[in-house]
Design a protein around this motif. Structure first.
Motif, PDB file in Angstrom:
ATOM      1  N   ARG A   1     -43.740  -1.970 -16.160  1.00  0.00           N
ATOM      2  CA  ARG A   1     -43.485  -3.040 -16.573  1.00  0.00           C
ATOM      3  C   ARG A   1     -42.549  -3.808 -14.714  1.00  0.00           C
ATOM      4  O   ARG A   1     -43.032  -4.965 -15.041  1.00  0.00           O
ATOM      5  N   GLY A   2     -42.394  -3.104 -14.271  1.00  0.00           N
ATOM      6  CA  GLY A   2     -42.936  -2.796 -13.028  1.00  0.00           C
ATOM      7  C   GLY A   2     -41.933  -4.321 -12.483  1.00  0.00           C
ATOM      8  O   GLY A   2     -41.540  -5.092 -11.228  1.00  0.00           O
ATOM      9  N   SER A   3     -40.533  -3.801 -12.973  1.00  0.00           N
ATOM     10  CA  SER A   3     -38.809  -4.565 -12.657  1.00  0.00           C
ATOM     11  C   SER A   3     -38.069  -4.273 -10.849  1.00  0.00           C
ATOM     12  O   SER A   3     -37.893  -4.635 -10.200  1.00  0.00           O
ATOM     13  N   ASN A   4     -39.050  -3.145 -10.634  1.00  0.00           N
ATOM     14  CA  ASN A   4     -38.470  -2.787  -9.565  1.00  0.00           C
ATOM     15  C   ASN A   4     -39.373  -4.415  -8.274  1.00  0.00           C
ATOM     16  O   ASN A   4     -39.336  -4.400  -6.933  1.00  0.00           O
TER      17      ASN A   4
ATOM     18  N   GLY B   1     -42.674   2.350  -9.541  1.00  0.00           N
ATOM     19  CA  GLY B   1     -43.001   2.856 -11.160  1.00  0.00           C
ATOM     20  C   GLY B   1     -44.064   2.829 -11.506  1.00  0.00           C
ATOM     21  O   GLY B   1     -44.735   3.076 -11.927  1.00  0.00           O
TER      22      GLY B   1
ATOM     23  N   MET C   1     -46.969   6.161 -11.258  1.00  0.00           N
ATOM     24  CA  MET C   1     -47.020   7.135 -12.265  1.00  0.00           C
ATOM     25  C   MET C   1     -47.777   8.127 -12.662  1.00  0.00           C
ATOM     26  O   MET C   1     -48.444   9.270 -12.570  1.00  0.00           O
TER      27      MET C   1
ATOM     28  N   ILE D   1     -39.444   4.854  -5.071  1.00  0.00           N
ATOM     29  CA  ILE D   1     -38.172   5.411  -5.604  1.00  0.00           C
ATOM     30  C   ILE D   1     -38.008   5.971  -6.719  1.00  0.00           C
ATOM     31  O   ILE D   1     -39.567   5.672  -7.903  1.00  0.00           O
ATOM     32  N   HIS D   2     -36.624   6.453  -6.512  1.00  0.00           N
ATOM     33  CA  HIS D   2     -36.600   7.149  -8.379  1.00  0.00           C
ATOM     34  C   HIS D   2     -35.635   7.608  -9.254  1.00  0.00           C
ATOM     35  O   HIS D   2     -34.300   6.969  -8.246  1.00  0.00           O
ATOM     36  N   PRO D   3     -35.747   7.528 -10.007  1.00  0.00           N
ATOM     37  CA  PRO D   3     -34.994   7.729 -10.705  1.00  0.00           C
ATOM     38  C   PRO D   3     -33.681   8.725 -10.620  1.00  0.00           C
ATOM     39  O   PRO D   3     -33.256   8.881 -12.043  1.00  0.00           O
TER      40      PRO D   3
ATOM     41  N   LEU E   1     -31.062   1.608 -13.129  1.00  0.00           N
ATOM     42  CA  LEU E   1     -31.512   0.157 -12.860  1.00  0.00           C
ATOM     43  C   LEU E   1     -31.498  -0.306 -11.796  1.00  0.00           C
ATOM     44  O   LEU E   1     -32.277  -0.915 -11.197  1.00  0.00           O
TER      45      LEU E   1
ATOM     46  N   GLU F   1     -30.978   0.588  -8.944  1.00  0.00           N
ATOM     47  CA  GLU F   1     -32.324   0.574  -7.970  1.00  0.00           C
ATOM     48  C   GLU F   1     -33.390  -0.816  -7.032  1.00  0.00           C
ATOM     49  O   GLU F   1     -33.266  -0.826  -6.437  1.00  0.00           O
TER      50      GLU F   1
END
Ligand code: GAR
Length: 211
Positions: free
Chosen positions: A11-14, A89, A91, A109-111, A172, A175
């Motif tokens: 997705r790449g939102s960060n 993100g 993986m 970054i880790h959720p 999120l 984040e």
């Protein structure tokens, strides 16, 4: 400005938030490359639309050959003159060799609020554990999965009616707030690593990111 690569898998939102922050000429990092281990993912489409250099190193093509996969990534990073790498993100677990080559220049970054809930499915596991606070962490990458000196964290409440999606969305949003800040600190040389700890010399670095 420090040439920085953002590594994504989907997705790449960060990544979008890092790109948006870096549009400010005063931001100390420049997003010089978006690299994905999967082709055609939404994050790549966005980066291309923004005119940011992109690359795909398909992990599928290197089945069982992690060193080969990482050598291919390193070649791309070198070609683009990259000095900092931000996992957003991404993986794939990286080998000790890659992590050591990029020591203190590689962040993730880790959720979850590390050291709780390393690994996958963090929101479901937080709900199952009944924790009342959850959140996200930006850290320097070390050999162990989701281990390494912490640069920033933000906490959110876990509410009684939360499902995984509701909790993930609340995390999120945090984040998206702390990742651009933490990358800026690292790029500006405001992070000093002392063993397992990172000290950040920036106004409000510990307090301003707590809710
Ligand atoms: C983010 O929540 C990130 O913290 C998480 O994956 C999501 C990626 O979203 N990362 C991990 O779980 C790393 N093991 P994004 O692609 O929209 O940034």
């Amino acid at each position: 400005r420090v040439p920085t690569a953002v590594l994504i898998s989907g997705r790449g939102s960060n990544m979008v938030k890092l790109v948006e922050a870096a549009r400010d000429p005063a931001y100390p990092a420049e997003i010089a490359l978006v690299l994905s281990n999967r082709a055609l993912v939404p994050g790549l489409v966005y980066a291309e639309e923004q005119g940011i250099p992109t690359a795909v190193v398909e992990s599928r093509a290197f089945k069982g050959d992690r060193a080969g996969f990482e050598a291919a990534m390193d070649a791309v990073l070198a070609r683009h003159g990259i000095e900092l790498v931000a996992l957003a993100g991404f993986m794939r677990v990286l080998t000790e060799g890659f992590v050591e080559r990029w020591q203190d220049r590689l962040i993730n970054i880790h959720p979850s609020l590390l050291p709780s809930f390393r690994g996958l499915d963090t929101h479901a596991r937080a709900l199952a554990a009944g924790v009342r606070l959850h959140g996200c962490t930006v850290h320097l990458v070390r050999h162990g999965v989701d281990e390494g000196p912490i640069l920033a964290q933000a906490a959110v409440p876990v509410l009684p009616d939360d499902d995984e999606a509701a909790l993930a969305a609340r995390v999120l949003a945090e984040e998206h707030r702390i990742y651009p800040a933490a990358l800026a600190w690292l790029a500006a040389g405001r992070v000093r690593v002392e063993g397992d700890l990172a000290r950040v010399d920036a106004p409000g670095a510990s307090a301003s990111l707590a809710n």
